[in-house]
Design an enzyme around this catalytic site. Structure first.
Site, short mmCIF file in Angstrom:
data_model
loop_
_atom_site.label_atom_id
_atom_site.label_comp_id
_atom_site.label_asym_id
_atom_site.label_seq_id
_atom_site.Cartn_x
_atom_site.Cartn_y
_atom_site.Cartn_z
N ASP A 36 0.47 0.25 -8.40
CA ASP A 36 1.10 -0.86 -7.67
C ASP A 36 0.08 -1.62 -6.85
O ASP A 36 -1.01 -1.15 -6.60
CB ASP A 36 2.12 -0.28 -6.69
CG ASP A 36 3.44 0.01 -7.37
OD1 ASP A 36 3.55 -0.29 -8.55
OD2 ASP A 36 4.34 0.53 -6.68
N LYS A 58 4.39 -5.78 -8.76
CA LYS A 58 5.48 -6.67 -9.16
C LYS A 58 5.36 -8.07 -8.56
O LYS A 58 5.95 -9.00 -9.06
CB LYS A 58 6.83 -6.04 -8.86
CG LYS A 58 7.22 -5.05 -9.96
CD LYS A 58 8.58 -4.47 -9.79
CE LYS A 58 8.65 -3.46 -8.70
NZ LYS A 58 7.85 -2.25 -8.94
N MET A 178 9.06 -3.17 4.94
CA MET A 178 9.26 -4.51 4.37
C MET A 178 9.97 -5.42 5.37
O MET A 178 10.83 -6.21 4.99
CB MET A 178 10.08 -4.41 3.07
CG MET A 178 9.36 -3.62 1.99
SD MET A 178 10.35 -3.37 0.51
CE MET A 178 11.33 -1.97 1.00
N1 SAH Z 1 6.52 3.91 -0.98
C1 SAH Z 1 5.93 3.29 0.19
C2 SAH Z 1 6.77 2.13 0.69
C3 SAH Z 1 6.89 0.98 -0.28
S1 SAH Z 1 7.75 -0.38 0.40
C4 SAH Z 1 5.72 4.34 1.28
O1 SAH Z 1 6.24 5.46 1.18
O2 SAH Z 1 4.97 4.06 2.23
C5 SAH Z 1 6.40 -1.36 1.03
C6 SAH Z 1 6.38 -1.30 2.54
O3 SAH Z 1 5.75 -0.12 2.98
C7 SAH Z 1 5.59 -2.40 3.19
O4 SAH Z 1 6.33 -3.60 3.28
C8 SAH Z 1 5.35 -1.82 4.56
O5 SAH Z 1 6.51 -1.89 5.35
C9 SAH Z 1 5.12 -0.36 4.22
N2 SAH Z 1 3.69 -0.01 4.10
C10 SAH Z 1 3.07 0.49 3.01
N3 SAH Z 1 1.77 0.77 3.29
C11 SAH Z 1 1.57 0.44 4.58
C12 SAH Z 1 0.44 0.50 5.47
N4 SAH Z 1 -0.74 0.96 5.07
N5 SAH Z 1 0.62 0.08 6.75
C13 SAH Z 1 1.80 -0.36 7.18
N6 SAH Z 1 2.90 -0.45 6.38
C14 SAH Z 1 2.79 -0.05 5.12
#
Ligand code: SAH
Length: 275
Positions: A36, A58, A178
């Site tokens: 991703d 995506k 998000m």
């Molecule tokens: N599967 C992922 C989440 C996917 S949805 C998880 O478990 O972390 C995508 C969202 O994850 C982003 O919009 C943000 O809110 C968060 N996110 C992912 N990586 C991040 C990071 N390094 N710092 C802050 N937010 C993060």
């Protein structure tokens, strides 16, 4: 020829050292890696040299490429049927807003062996590295993780913001993924649900990456803070009294810079142009 196995692997929040040992081993041995947009590029660059590495983010990538979920599903199955072991690499944990469940269902329906390899989710890691424990014996006995992607004012919203507000009022922590763009909408929904304006709120951007950045405020001030600092996705929003714990530990907390507006605006130190 035997079909390969598909591994739904969590890449963690960013820092390659936060990969699990199992994820590291699978990336070293994979025949194909489908990753991703959120999987950190340092991790993607560290895959086995012989692996076929495909970006399937995506949203449009740097060259405008875009892959639909159906194509991703097809690719996983095709490569496994070619006998390849496939790592499907996702940011954070594959099952937290990562479509890991849908992909598992698709693989099962296609008769492909698969394994889920959990990763460290940003929902817990982003607040954690910013000094905000999502639970705390004195401040919060529950944590709720929601998507901020939906319009809270729409009647068909899958989230009950009054119930979420009640949970925050009862001392629960709310973590929104998000949720950069719609911050004003769900802040309004929480206020309408009776959450006090002085409730502490933090946003942690790019946690565990070089550009990690945290801004704190209250339900009343956080929208303005986000705009002042220019917080951009990916970022996690945390609402609840646990955010105040950060103020008590920040002096000794190692990591990237931040802008703290609570309690005193003088504590500003920023590389984001805020003086
Ligand atoms: N599967 C992922 C989440 C996917 S949805 C998880 O478990 O972390 C995508 C969202 O994850 C982003 O919009 C943000 O809110 C968060 N996110 C992912 N990586 C991040 C990071 N390094 N710092 C802050 N937010 C993060």
């Amino acid at each position: 020829m035997h079909d390969g196995t598909v591994y739904l692997v969590g890449a963690g929040p960013g820092d390659p050292e936060l990969l699990t040992v199992k994820a590291r081993k699978l990336l070293d041995e994979a025949d194909a890696v489908l990753h991703d947009r959120l999987a950190d590029e340092r991790i993607v660059d560290s895959c086995s040299e012989t692996a076929e590495v495909v970006s399937v983010g995506k949203r449009p990538g740097p060259n405008g490429e875009r892959t639909t979920q159906e194509e991703i599903n097809r690719m996983m199955v095709c490569k496994a049927r070619e006998g390849k072991d496939v790592v499907r690499l996702k940011g954070g944990d594959p099952t937290v807003f990562g479509r890991g469940g849908e992909e598992a269902e698709h693989l099962a329906a296609a008769g492909i062996d698969f394994e889920v390899v959990p990763g460290i989710t940003s929902a817990v890691a982003a607040p954690g590295v910013a000094g905000i424990p999502v639970t705390h014996r004195e401040h919060a006995s529950s944590v709720t993780v929601v998507t901020g992607h939906e319009d809270p004012t729409k009647p068909e919203s899958a989230l009950d913001w009054d119930a979420l507000a009640a949970n925050v009022r009862a001392g629960g922590t709310l973590v929104v993924l998000m949720g950069v763009g719609r911050l004003p909408d769900y802040v309004a929904a929480l206020r309408a649900g009776g959450v006090a304006e002085e409730t502490p709120v933090a946003m942690v951007e790019n946690a565990t990456r070089e550009s990690e950045f945290t801004v704190t405020g209250t339900l009343e001030t956080i929208v303005e803070r986000r705009d002042d600092v220019g917080i951009e996705p990916p970022a996690v929003t945390v609402v609840g009294d646990v955010v105040a714990v950060r103020d008590r530990v920040a002096e000794f907390l190692q990591g990237a810079p931040s802008v703290d507006f609570s309690p005193a605006p003088e504590t500003v130190a920023s590389d984001k142009g805020v003086e």
